[in-house]
Enzyme design. Sequence first.
Site, mmCIF file in Angstrom:
data_model
loop_
_atom_site.group_PDB
_atom_site.id
_atom_site.type_symbol
_atom_site.label_atom_id
_atom_site.label_comp_id
_atom_site.label_asym_id
_atom_site.label_seq_id
_atom_site.Cartn_x
_atom_site.Cartn_y
_atom_site.Cartn_z
ATOM 1 C CG HIS A 182 -1.815 1.106 1.410
ATOM 2 N ND1 HIS A 182 -1.424 2.296 1.999
ATOM 3 C CD2 HIS A 182 -3.113 1.269 1.063
ATOM 4 C CE1 HIS A 182 -2.442 3.129 2.006
ATOM 5 N NE2 HIS A 182 -3.477 2.543 1.443
ATOM 6 C CB VAL A 184 1.273 4.638 4.204
ATOM 7 C CG1 VAL A 184 0.392 5.790 3.774
ATOM 8 C CG2 VAL A 184 0.444 3.455 4.693
ATOM 9 C CE LYS A 185 0.875 -1.462 5.500
ATOM 10 N NZ LYS A 185 -0.405 -0.873 5.086
ATOM 11 N N PRO A 186 6.514 0.273 3.459
ATOM 12 C CG PRO A 186 7.704 -1.212 4.827
ATOM 13 C CD PRO A 186 6.313 -0.871 4.364
#
Length: 376
Positions: A182, A184-186
């Site tokens: 997604h 906002v993920k790493p």
Amino acid sequence: MSEKDYIPYGKQSIDETDIQAVLDVLHSDYLTTGPKIEEFEQLVADYTGARYAVAVSNGTAALHIACLAAGIGPGDEVITTPITFAASANCVLYCGAVPVFADIDARTYNIDPQEIRKKITSRTKAILPVHLAGQPCDLDEIHRIAKEHHLIVIEDGAHALGAEYKGKKIGSLSDMTTFSFHPVKPITTGEGGMVMTNDETLYRKLLLLRSHGITRKEEQFFQNDGPWYYEQQLLGYNYRITDIQCALGISQLKKLDVFLARRRTLAANYQQAFADRTDLVTPYQMEGTQSGWHLYILKLLQNDRKEIFIKLREKGIGVNVHYIPVYLHPYYRTHGYANVCCEKAETLYKTMLSLPLYPSLSDEQQEKVIECVKDL
């Protein structure tokens, strides 16, 4: 306040190389079910040290097929944490099984292995720990419990790509580990997810479950009617990811270590800024672990969290709360969880606040966040 002045809690970092990677696929012959998918899978497997990787449409799909591949079904129980996004428990419900919530460790905010022990019954099939904020769980103890009781371990690593546990990357340590891509993920593929495993049998099941339960591999056929032939061998889903997304993922993965280094610098800045505060508790890091710092969670000891939240939002700082204990959601309350109480989880929920943390957060923006938090 203009949108450009707003500081979100999380944000993707996209540059021209990412855009070009996507454009290259758009000009190619394959938009989906093409070579970029396997390339992305192999790169993430190599990065984490896992033998196999199966990329899917999102992190929830990854959790779902991991549970299905583990054979979780009606009558089974799966122990997980209440401090997580709902998908960590919903994936168990999708299989007709029962999520069982074990309380957290008050220091790490992750599931407490001793609480797991208390929840084990004859129906327990698996443990589903979540590496909250990128901070790895106590995997040694979780694996010890799983071995004693013949349980499967499925790690929810949605926050933890690049995090380390005793010198090893999250993704290769349990029966299966899932990731999310997604924004906002790493790293991001827009939407997307992946399941990691070292078990070839699980890997073959995951491949089938991703795409309708269908295989075109001759060596797996029960019969063969000709070169057009394919077989549906179980009831799977359309959880496929596209080459477009995987091209973005490949480009993003090249920058992951740079992203992680920046996240760790920002987290260290927060830790130093709030170290002498008696009204705040900064995140604890378990010895032998290296967090991926997906989130920076403060505990507010002496203030009204709602008031602080609203005032920070008014100042353009996009703080958030991660998470509402899953069993407190109306769906769960009306479906058998009305009397569930994990005391440490609920205490944490009442005091926690996530501050902005993402690779493109500037030093100036972070200083504004720090000063506003201190002022309030």
